[in-house]
Motif scaffolding. Sequence first.
Motif, PDB file in Angstrom:
ATOM      1  N   PRO A 289      47.145  33.443  47.907  1.00  0.00           N
ATOM      2  CA  PRO A 289      47.798  34.222  46.856  1.00  0.00           C
ATOM      3  C   PRO A 289      48.405  33.383  45.733  1.00  0.00           C
ATOM      4  CG  PRO A 289      49.085  34.281  48.869  1.00  0.00           C
ATOM      5  CD  PRO A 289      47.796  33.608  49.200  1.00  0.00           C
ATOM      6  N   GLY A 290      48.414  32.057  45.864  1.00  0.00           N
ATOM      7  CA  GLY A 290      48.947  31.213  44.806  1.00  0.00           C
ATOM      8  C   GLY A 290      47.997  31.008  43.645  1.00  0.00           C
ATOM      9  N   LEU A 291      46.809  31.571  43.751  1.00  0.00           N
ATOM     10  CA  LEU A 291      45.881  31.446  42.636  1.00  0.00           C
ATOM     11  C   LEU A 291      45.045  32.693  42.473  1.00  0.00           C
ATOM     12  CD1 LEU A 291      42.819  30.845  43.822  1.00  0.00           C
ATOM     13  CD2 LEU A 291      43.747  28.607  44.180  1.00  0.00           C
ATOM     14  N   ILE A 292      44.495  32.812  41.291  1.00  0.00           N
ATOM     15  CA  ILE A 292      43.636  33.938  40.934  1.00  0.00           C
ATOM     16  C   ILE A 292      42.243  33.369  40.726  1.00  0.00           C
ATOM     17  CG2 ILE A 292      43.210  35.740  39.221  1.00  0.00           C
ATOM     18  CD1 ILE A 292      46.264  35.232  38.419  1.00  0.00           C
TER      19      ILE A 292
ATOM     20  N   PRO B 236      48.850  29.738  38.512  1.00  0.00           N
ATOM     21  CA  PRO B 236      50.097  29.901  37.759  1.00  0.00           C
ATOM     22  C   PRO B 236      51.157  28.846  38.096  1.00  0.00           C
ATOM     23  CG  PRO B 236      49.327  32.029  38.539  1.00  0.00           C
ATOM     24  CD  PRO B 236      48.460  30.979  39.200  1.00  0.00           C
ATOM     25  N   GLU B 237      51.280  28.490  39.362  1.00  0.00           N
ATOM     26  CA  GLU B 237      52.313  27.529  39.773  1.00  0.00           C
ATOM     27  C   GLU B 237      52.160  26.191  39.051  1.00  0.00           C
ATOM     28  OE1 GLU B 237      53.979  25.252  43.777  1.00  0.00           O
ATOM     29  OE2 GLU B 237      52.350  26.708  43.980  1.00  0.00           O
ATOM     30  N   TYR B 238      50.920  25.769  38.836  1.00  0.00           N
ATOM     31  CA  TYR B 238      50.667  24.484  38.184  1.00  0.00           C
ATOM     32  C   TYR B 238      50.257  24.643  36.723  1.00  0.00           C
ATOM     33  CZ  TYR B 238      51.036  22.691  42.870  1.00  0.00           C
ATOM     34  OH  TYR B 238      51.505  22.377  44.117  1.00  0.00           O
TER      35      TYR B 238
ATOM     36  N   ASP C 186      25.705  22.687  43.399  1.00  0.00           N
ATOM     37  CA  ASP C 186      26.020  21.472  42.667  1.00  0.00           C
ATOM     38  C   ASP C 186      26.510  21.941  41.303  1.00  0.00           C
ATOM     39  OD1 ASP C 186      25.072  19.916  44.748  1.00  0.00           O
ATOM     40  OD2 ASP C 186      23.067  19.768  43.899  1.00  0.00           O
ATOM     41  N   ARG C 187      27.699  21.520  40.928  1.00  0.00           N
ATOM     42  CA  ARG C 187      28.289  21.954  39.665  1.00  0.00           C
ATOM     43  C   ARG C 187      27.442  21.530  38.471  1.00  0.00           C
ATOM     44  NH1 ARG C 187      32.183  25.763  39.123  1.00  0.00           N
ATOM     45  NH2 ARG C 187      34.029  25.320  40.327  1.00  0.00           N
ATOM     46  N   THR C 188      27.251  22.452  37.543  1.00  0.00           N
ATOM     47  CA  THR C 188      26.692  22.133  36.238  1.00  0.00           C
ATOM     48  C   THR C 188      27.797  21.513  35.393  1.00  0.00           C
ATOM     49  OG1 THR C 188      25.211  24.024  36.431  1.00  0.00           O
ATOM     50  CG2 THR C 188      25.494  23.078  34.233  1.00  0.00           C
ATOM     51  N   TYR C 189      28.970  22.141  35.452  1.00  0.00           N
ATOM     52  CA  TYR C 189      30.159  21.575  34.824  1.00  0.00           C
ATOM     53  C   TYR C 189      31.391  22.184  35.456  1.00  0.00           C
ATOM     54  CZ  TYR C 189      31.777  25.615  32.156  1.00  0.00           C
ATOM     55  OH  TYR C 189      32.294  26.831  31.799  1.00  0.00           O
ATOM     56  N   GLU C 190      32.502  21.504  35.269  1.00  0.00           N
ATOM     57  CA  GLU C 190      33.809  22.031  35.623  1.00  0.00           C
ATOM     58  C   GLU C 190      34.785  21.494  34.593  1.00  0.00           C
ATOM     59  OE1 GLU C 190      35.366  22.347  39.807  1.00  0.00           O
ATOM     60  OE2 GLU C 190      36.743  20.819  39.031  1.00  0.00           O
ATOM     61  N   ALA C 191      35.672  22.341  34.116  1.00  0.00           N
ATOM     62  CA  ALA C 191      36.656  21.943  33.119  1.00  0.00           C
ATOM     63  C   ALA C 191      38.015  22.496  33.505  1.00  0.00           C
ATOM     64  CB  ALA C 191      36.247  22.461  31.735  1.00  0.00           C
ATOM     65  N   MET C 192      39.043  21.752  33.169  1.00  0.00           N
ATOM     66  CA  MET C 192      40.401  22.183  33.478  1.00  0.00           C
ATOM     67  C   MET C 192      41.231  22.069  32.201  1.00  0.00           C
ATOM     68  SD  MET C 192      43.124  20.803  36.383  1.00  0.00           S
ATOM     69  CE  MET C 192      41.992  19.560  36.823  1.00  0.00           C
ATOM     70  N   VAL C 193      42.099  23.040  32.004  1.00  0.00           N
ATOM     71  CA  VAL C 193      42.999  23.013  30.860  1.00  0.00           C
ATOM     72  C   VAL C 193      44.394  23.420  31.326  1.00  0.00           C
ATOM     73  CG1 VAL C 193      42.467  25.374  30.128  1.00  0.00           C
ATOM     74  CG2 VAL C 193      43.300  23.738  28.451  1.00  0.00           C
ATOM     75  N   SER C 194      45.371  22.767  30.769  1.00  0.00           N
ATOM     76  CA  SER C 194      46.754  23.120  31.055  1.00  0.00           C
ATOM     77  C   SER C 194      47.124  24.335  30.210  1.00  0.00           C
ATOM     78  CB  SER C 194      47.670  21.948  30.699  1.00  0.00           C
ATOM     79  OG  SER C 194      49.022  22.370  30.721  1.00  0.00           O
ATOM     80  N   LEU C 195      47.846  25.251  30.801  1.00  0.00           N
ATOM     81  CA  LEU C 195      48.284  26.413  30.033  1.00  0.00           C
ATOM     82  C   LEU C 195      49.247  26.024  28.918  1.00  0.00           C
ATOM     83  CD1 LEU C 195      48.635  29.153  32.790  1.00  0.00           C
ATOM     84  CD2 LEU C 195      46.785  28.800  31.147  1.00  0.00           C
ATOM     85  N   SER C 196      49.876  24.863  29.027  1.00  0.00           N
ATOM     86  CA  SER C 196      50.732  24.404  27.927  1.00  0.00           C
ATOM     87  C   SER C 196      49.894  24.057  26.694  1.00  0.00           C
ATOM     88  CB  SER C 196      51.575  23.199  28.351  1.00  0.00           C
ATOM     89  OG  SER C 196      50.740  22.107  28.666  1.00  0.00           O
ATOM     90  N   ASP C 197      48.593  23.811  26.884  1.00  0.00           N
ATOM     91  CA  ASP C 197      47.690  23.572  25.756  1.00  0.00           C
ATOM     92  C   ASP C 197      47.226  24.880  25.109  1.00  0.00           C
ATOM     93  OD1 ASP C 197      47.846  20.843  26.168  1.00  0.00           O
ATOM     94  OD2 ASP C 197      46.071  20.805  27.461  1.00  0.00           O
ATOM     95  N   LEU C 198      47.569  25.988  25.734  1.00  0.00           N
ATOM     96  CA  LEU C 198      47.210  27.312  25.224  1.00  0.00           C
ATOM     97  C   LEU C 198      48.491  28.104  25.015  1.00  0.00           C
ATOM     98  CD1 LEU C 198      44.337  28.056  27.778  1.00  0.00           C
ATOM     99  CD2 LEU C 198      44.072  27.233  25.429  1.00  0.00           C
TER     100      LEU C 198
ATOM    101  N   THR D  17      54.265  37.978  43.503  1.00  0.00           N
ATOM    102  CA  THR D  17      55.321  38.723  44.185  1.00  0.00           C
ATOM    103  C   THR D  17      56.254  39.286  43.117  1.00  0.00           C
ATOM    104  OG1 THR D  17      56.745  36.786  44.380  1.00  0.00           O
ATOM    105  CG2 THR D  17      55.208  37.217  46.209  1.00  0.00           C
ATOM    106  N   VAL D  18      57.090  40.219  43.489  1.00  0.00           N
ATOM    107  CA  VAL D  18      58.021  40.840  42.550  1.00  0.00           C
ATOM    108  C   VAL D  18      58.943  39.791  41.933  1.00  0.00           C
ATOM    109  CG1 VAL D  18      59.899  42.521  42.327  1.00  0.00           C
ATOM    110  CG2 VAL D  18      57.907  43.039  43.740  1.00  0.00           C
ATOM    111  N   ASP D  19      59.280  38.740  42.690  1.00  0.00           N
ATOM    112  CA  ASP D  19      60.197  37.715  42.213  1.00  0.00           C
ATOM    113  C   ASP D  19      59.576  36.793  41.168  1.00  0.00           C
ATOM    114  OD1 ASP D  19      62.011  38.744  43.991  1.00  0.00           O
ATOM    115  OD2 ASP D  19      61.576  37.271  45.548  1.00  0.00           O
ATOM    116  N   GLN D  20      58.252  36.783  41.027  1.00  0.00           N
ATOM    117  CA  GLN D  20      57.634  35.805  40.115  1.00  0.00           C
ATOM    118  C   GLN D  20      57.738  36.220  38.720  1.00  0.00           C
ATOM    119  OE1 GLN D  20      53.733  35.328  41.901  1.00  0.00           O
ATOM    120  NE2 GLN D  20      54.377  33.371  42.723  1.00  0.00           N
TER     121      GLN D  20
END
Length: 165
Positions: A73-76, A106-108, A138-150, A162-165
């Motif tokens: 549940p820590g990721l979508i 979301p946590e990271y 076998d990955r064709t590509y994988e990319a990661m972006v920080s939400l702070s960059d968006l 959870t309700v607390d988040q």
Amino acid sequence: MESRTLEHLLTLEDLRQLKYRYLRSVDQKDWDGLADTLTEDAVADYGTPAMGDRLLLEGRDAIVSFMRENLGPGLISVHAAGHPEITVNGDTATGTWAFTDTVIVPEYQIVIQGAAFYQDTYARGDDGTWRISRTGYDRTYEAMVSLSDLPKFKLTSNKWATVDQ
């Protein structure tokens, strides 16, 4: 050329639904549903060998345990596969699928996107049900972006929050 009988076409549809159910079960975190898509001795082989990034899981229990522990549940996640190329040979079959995925953690504060081509092997059990006996990509590509960059990115709905988040 493969036979185009009604039975063959129904088998192709069964295999398409099996793959969709596998992906949906991962995204919905339906671990019992995921287990039901796999043979007991299933093998999963994911990654990008050229990058030295490989994950090999042997057995249904190992695959489901890994997914439960790492895709909880820590990721979508959203996985989509299409353009199937399926070959049926009696009670076994093979399939190649174009695949894309997006994972939001979301946590990271990161978003991971990628694409690959799944290579699957299927087996029809004694109960007449098709299951995945081997899957991987076998990955064709994988990319990661920080939400702070968006800076305008805002997660407005999260089924797993959870309700607390």
